[in-house]
Design a protein around this motif. Structure first.
Motif, PDB file in Angstrom:
ATOM      1  N   ARG A 190       2.058   9.562  -6.536  1.00 47.27           N
ATOM      2  CA  ARG A 190       2.426  10.964  -6.302  1.00 47.27           C
ATOM      3  C   ARG A 190       3.428  11.505  -7.332  1.00 47.27           C
ATOM      4  NH1 ARG A 190       2.098   9.250  -0.740  1.00 47.27           N
ATOM      5  NH2 ARG A 190       4.324   8.875  -0.657  1.00 47.27           N
ATOM      6  N   PHE A 191       3.973  10.634  -8.181  1.00 49.23           N
ATOM      7  CA  PHE A 191       4.998  11.056  -9.135  1.00 49.23           C
ATOM      8  C   PHE A 191       4.449  11.046 -10.561  1.00 49.23           C
ATOM      9  CE2 PHE A 191       7.631   9.422  -5.611  1.00 49.23           C
ATOM     10  CZ  PHE A 191       8.436  10.535  -5.398  1.00 49.23           C
ATOM     11  N   ARG A 241      13.201   7.477  -4.300  1.00 47.58           N
ATOM     12  CA  ARG A 241      12.424   7.886  -3.126  1.00 47.58           C
ATOM     13  C   ARG A 241      11.252   6.948  -2.836  1.00 47.58           C
ATOM     14  NH1 ARG A 241      12.118  14.431  -3.192  1.00 47.58           N
ATOM     15  NH2 ARG A 241      14.345  14.762  -3.359  1.00 47.58           N
ATOM     16  N   LEU A 242      11.035   5.976  -3.682  1.00 50.56           N
ATOM     17  CA  LEU A 242       9.932   5.040  -3.447  1.00 50.56           C
ATOM     18  C   LEU A 242      10.249   4.179  -2.236  1.00 50.56           C
ATOM     19  CD1 LEU A 242       9.214   4.041  -7.150  1.00 50.56           C
ATOM     20  CD2 LEU A 242       7.818   5.520  -5.687  1.00 50.56           C
ATOM     21  N   ASP A 248       0.823  -1.211   0.000  1.00 54.70           N
ATOM     22  CA  ASP A 248       0.000   0.000   0.000  1.00 54.70           C
ATOM     23  C   ASP A 248       0.860   1.265   0.000  1.00 54.70           C
ATOM     24  OD1 ASP A 248      -2.312  -1.532  -0.009  1.00 54.70           O
ATOM     25  OD2 ASP A 248      -2.726  -1.263   2.146  1.00 54.70           O
ATOM     26  N   ALA A 249       1.904   1.287   0.819  1.00 57.33           N
ATOM     27  CA  ALA A 249       2.781   2.462   0.884  1.00 57.33           C
ATOM     28  C   ALA A 249       3.467   2.698  -0.455  1.00 57.33           C
ATOM     29  CB  ALA A 249       3.813   2.289   1.995  1.00 57.33           C
ATOM     30  N   PHE A 250       3.926   1.619  -1.089  1.00 60.90           N
ATOM     31  CA  PHE A 250       4.583   1.750  -2.391  1.00 60.90           C
ATOM     32  C   PHE A 250       3.600   2.294  -3.424  1.00 60.90           C
ATOM     33  CE2 PHE A 250       5.666   0.163  -6.585  1.00 60.90           C
ATOM     34  CZ  PHE A 250       6.963   0.609  -6.718  1.00 60.90           C
ATOM     35  N   ALA A 308      17.884  12.125 -13.490  1.00 58.64           N
ATOM     36  CA  ALA A 308      17.214  12.998 -12.521  1.00 58.64           C
ATOM     37  C   ALA A 308      15.922  12.354 -12.008  1.00 58.64           C
ATOM     38  CB  ALA A 308      16.930  14.360 -13.151  1.00 58.64           C
ATOM     39  N   ILE A 309      15.166  11.737 -12.905  1.00 57.77           N
ATOM     40  CA  ILE A 309      13.936  11.040 -12.493  1.00 57.77           C
ATOM     41  C   ILE A 309      14.292   9.890 -11.552  1.00 57.77           C
ATOM     42  CG2 ILE A 309      12.043   9.563 -13.311  1.00 57.77           C
ATOM     43  CD1 ILE A 309      12.055  11.329 -15.887  1.00 57.77           C
ATOM     44  N   HIS A 310      15.349   9.167 -11.862  1.00 60.10           N
ATOM     45  CA  HIS A 310      15.797   8.063 -11.006  1.00 60.10           C
ATOM     46  C   HIS A 310      16.147   8.580  -9.614  1.00 60.10           C
ATOM     47  CE1 HIS A 310      18.377   4.897  -9.407  1.00 60.10           C
ATOM     48  NE2 HIS A 310      17.736   4.078 -10.234  1.00 60.10           N
TER      49      HIS A 310
END
Length: 151
Positions: free
Chosen positions: A88-89, A126-127, A80-82, A118-120
């Protein structure tokens, strides 16, 4: 769902911007009958919405990658947290819970390798609860999605 409904769905997947009159002619119905059927397909949720197909390369998004993610646990709160974090991204276009060696597969596009880095760094790293991550770079599209098969 009958043969006319299937023809309408196929035609809408190819071009949903055409007028009801043109759509009706292409499927062999009167405009009013076609309009009623389209409305019924929308109200039932079969037609969930309309969108334009955009050429990502013409937007400057030349790099497409799939990212396989394995989590540290299969506990419900970890999953669920993942999933909440992924949503959010904006850089994560799709996320699919999968079976096999990876728990999830993500689809991401970027302008170039520097943009993906940068996306990484700013998004994927941050996941929460990620045990491993593998990026698969697409070399070229062989067959792109054109809609669901309507039989």
């Amino acid at each position: 769902m009958d043969a006319f409904d299937r023809k309408i769905i196929s035609a809408l997947q190819q071009d949903s911007a055409r007028s009801i009159a043109v759509l009706a002619e292409s499927v062999g119905l009167s405009p009013s009958a076609c309009h009623r059927r389209v409305r019924a397909l929308e109200e039932s949720g079969v037609v969930a919405g309309y969108a334009a197909r955009i050429d990502r390369v013409k937007l400057g998004l030349t790099l497409q990658v799939f990212v396989e993610i394995s989590l540290s646990s299969q506990a419900r709160e970890v999953l669920d947290a993942f999933e909440q974090a992924v949503c959010r991204f904006d850089d994560i276009l799709e996320c699919h819970l999968t079976s096999g060696h990876a728990d999830y597969i993500l689809r991401v596009v970027a302008r170039d390798m520097e943009d993906y880095a940068a996306i990484h760094r700013d998004c994927l790293a941050r996941l929460p609860n990620v045990a491993s991550m593998q990026t698969i770079f697409t070399l070229k599209p062989v067959q792109q999605w054109r809609g669901y098969p309507i039989r």
